[in-house]
Design an enzyme around this catalytic site. Structure first.
Site, short mmCIF file in Angstrom:
data_model
loop_
_atom_site.label_atom_id
_atom_site.label_comp_id
_atom_site.label_asym_id
_atom_site.label_seq_id
_atom_site.Cartn_x
_atom_site.Cartn_y
_atom_site.Cartn_z
N HIS A 18 30.44 34.09 70.50
CA HIS A 18 30.34 35.11 69.44
C HIS A 18 31.28 34.70 68.30
CE1 HIS A 18 30.64 39.70 68.43
NE2 HIS A 18 29.67 39.12 67.76
N ASP A 37 27.94 34.71 62.96
CA ASP A 37 28.01 35.57 64.15
C ASP A 37 28.00 34.81 65.47
OD1 ASP A 37 28.13 38.21 65.26
OD2 ASP A 37 26.01 38.10 65.76
C1 OXD Z 1 27.37 42.81 66.67
C2 OXD Z 1 26.47 42.25 65.63
O1 OXD Z 1 28.27 42.07 67.11
O2 OXD Z 1 25.54 42.94 65.19
O3 OXD Z 1 27.21 43.98 67.06
O4 OXD Z 1 26.68 41.10 65.25
MN MN Z 2 28.20 40.09 66.41
#
Ligand code: OXD
Ligand code: MN
Length: 590
Positions: A237, A286
């Site tokens: 992430h 992300d």
């Molecule tokens: C989260 C995203 O981490 O939408 O919720 O990236």
């Molecule tokens: Mn995210």
């Protein structure tokens, strides 16, 4: 748009596994028609025009926001639902204490009943997609089936979708199966199930991004983290950003932060005017897939093709790149509106007249835009998009950053002593909860590597895998922890954040080049105030000292909490981490 059950390429070139699976889902869900997405811009525009026509999308002011639209979700369907998200492995221990678990057979039976006849009268969309550049050996493919045109349009923006992905699937002979239906959007009939051993996902009852765009969290993190362990890489992430210093050297940093803690802003950062000569290139905002390279370095690709970013707070001052990027070709979800149909959110000037639910705006009912309102936009619209964003090899990573949202305890920045210590630093992360998931906001919870909601298997096995990957790297990235969110006793942020964060990243890059100083602060290596370039900033020297200080008592407490947390993993916890935790306590004692 026609009923278009037409295939996007001749049947003979399609993977049989895909067509057979689509047919079995069609029989189960009974849609009125089937649409195979080909991924062309005209297809996307056609779908958007239909959504506008039947009132699901609102066209925004065409002069100020050309080709931008607003989608309003069901008011109970505005965030990820972690309590309804399951990892369904044969053995519960493989899912670990970090996941909700359900037996795969029981989960399939439950979902089959929900999906039976669920698409009657609706159109079923088949979206073949590739996570990562289609010609990259590091990319992986999937097919999402959904009955939501909003989800289909979002997937067409967020992934490399269509014919090329189908061709790659036929060539690879494997893909992740993702079945999604919005059902009746009933929170009591909502489940997000993952079957990592079968490479499949079943999601029912929500249209929200993280629950419904199955390429994103479900595939690129939960399923991919499982695949990555088997194949020797990491699915994380993390944003990926390239920073070119005034010496014209470019370093890439991968940084993990929990949801809604500024990953998109950091990935698109605007250097402050008082730090001339720096340039910033976004690779991803992300998710990062990190692979050990033949040269002993770690190489990263961004599996996504677009951004699904948090809107509130975005303006010309906080993030000019994002602000400009979302003025064209953008899908907004749950923002407010001005009198002339411009989107509005907290942090902008001007006055909203309609709130995110479409009601006349009344401040007594809370913010005008939902705190988790979002923009969905193609990465290529970002003025700072890296020229290497589609490089099939990815980019080499110089530093990994773990960041949390902590009002106290964690200093602005420190460096782990080595990779092994860095794994402990990442595993010890804690952060205040945000609006990206349902539940209370602002509560500190452990969020190792910012992966707590996204790791598709037992965290203890995941940390072991991190240690093993590190052991294979002859030139591993340095590992850092940051906290942009420290506050004073009055609750004011001590650090301005946004573009000014470059000053901290610059110190890291200088560390990577062996040029910047640090001292051992017990918890790891900390910069001295003089090591951070604060020229042109109005930061009081005592504020910087406070930001870089470590309160030994608070930190001892933090180590105790970390130990209690890690011990839940029992025998599966790598022994090295226990030893390193003891070493950390000893180092702190002096
Ligand atoms: C989260 C995203 O981490 O939408 O919720 O990236
Ligand atoms: Mn995210």
């Amino acid at each position: 748009m026609s009923t278009a059950s037409a295939l996007p390429m001749p049947m003979s070139q399609l993977s049989r596994a895909v067509t057979e699976w689509v047919e079995s889902v069609r029989q189960l869900t009974q849609p009125a028609e089937v649409h195979w997405c080909d991924g062309t811009p005209s297809e996307r525009h056609g779908l958007i025009a239909e959504l506008v026509h039947d009132g699901q999308l609102l066209r925004l002011n065409p002069e100020q926001f050309p080709d931008c639209h607003l989608y309003r979700s069901h008011p109970d369907d505005v965030a990820r639902v972690e309590h309804l998200t399951y990892i369904c492995t044969r053995s519960q221990a493989d899912a670990g204490p970090n996941n909700n678990w359900m037996d795969p057979q029981a989960a399939h039976a439950k979902m089959r009943e929900l999906f039976r006849g669920a698409m009657r009268g609706r159109r079923l969309y088949v979206i073949p997609y590739c996570m990562g550049p289609v010609d990259s050996p590091l990319a992986r493919c999937g097919v999402e089936i959904t009955d939501s045109a909003y989800v289909a349009v979002s997937m067409l923006i967020m992934t490399h979708a269509g014919r090329a992905a189908l061709q790659r699937i036929a060539h690879d002979g494997t893909f992740v199966r993702g079945l999604h239906s919005i059902g009746e959007l009933d929170p009591d009939r909502r489940f997000i199930m993952h079957f990592p051993e079968e490479l499949s996902i079943e999601s029912f009852g929500s249209g929200y991004g993280g629950n419904a765009l199955l390429g994103k969290k479900c595939h690129a993190l939960r399923i991919a983290s499982w695949q990555a362990r088997a194949e020797g890489w990491l699915a994380e992430h993390m944003l990926i950003v390239g920073l070119r210093n005034p010496r014209r050297e470019t370093h890439y940093i991968a940084a993990a932060f929990p949801s809604a803690c500024g990953k998109t802003n950091l990935a698109m950062l605007i250097p402050p005017a008082s730090l001339p000569g720096w340039e910033v290139f976004t690779v991803g905002d992300d998710i990062a897939w990190l692979h050990p390279g033949a040269d002993g370095r770690l190489w990263a690709i961004n599996p996504e093709a677009g951004y699904f970013g948090v809107v509130p707070g975005t303006n010309r001052q906080t993030n000019r790149n994002a602000y400009e990027m979302i003025h064209r070709d953008t899908l907004f979800t749950n923002v407010a509106l001005t009198a002339d149909d411009q989107p509005w959110w907290e942090g902008l000037e001007g006055t909203p007249i309609t709130d995110w639910q479409g009601r006349p705006y009344d401040p007594a009912r809370g913010p005008a835009a939902h705190p988790n309102s979002r923009f969905t936009v193609a990465a290529e619209r970002n003025p700072a998009c890296s020229p290497h964003v589609n490089d099939p090899r990815g980019v080499p990573i110089s530093a990994i950053v773990f960041g949390g949202r902590r009002r106290e305890v964690a200093p602005l920045v420190y460096e782990a002593r080595d990779w092994r210590h860095g794994v402990l630093v990442g595993a010890s992360m804690a952060s205040e909860t945000t609006a990206a998931a349902t539940g209370e906001v602002g509560v500190v919870r452990r969020d190792p590597m910012a992966m707590r909601p996204f790791c598709g298997y037992n965290f203890a096995d995941y940390w072991r895998h991190w240690l093993e990957v590190g052991a294979r790297l002859s030139r591993p990235p340095r590992i850092f922890q940051v906290n942009w969110f420290r506050r004073d006793l009055q609750g004011r942020f001590l650090w301005p954040g946004f573009g000014e964060n470059l000053r901290v990243l610059a110190w890291m890059i200088e560390r990577c080049g062996g040029r910047a100083g640090a001292h051992d602060g017990g918890i790891g290596l900390l910069p001295r105030p003089a090591d951070i370039d604060t020229r042109g900033m109005s930061l009081e020297p005592e504020t910087l000292r406070a930001l870089l200080s470590v309160d030994a008592e608070l930190w001892r407490h933090e180590l105790d909490e970390t130990r209690t947390y890690l011990e839940q993993y029992g025998e599966r916890l790598p022994e090295q981490m226990r030893i390193d935790l003891k070493k950390s306590a000893a180092a702190l004692a002096g």
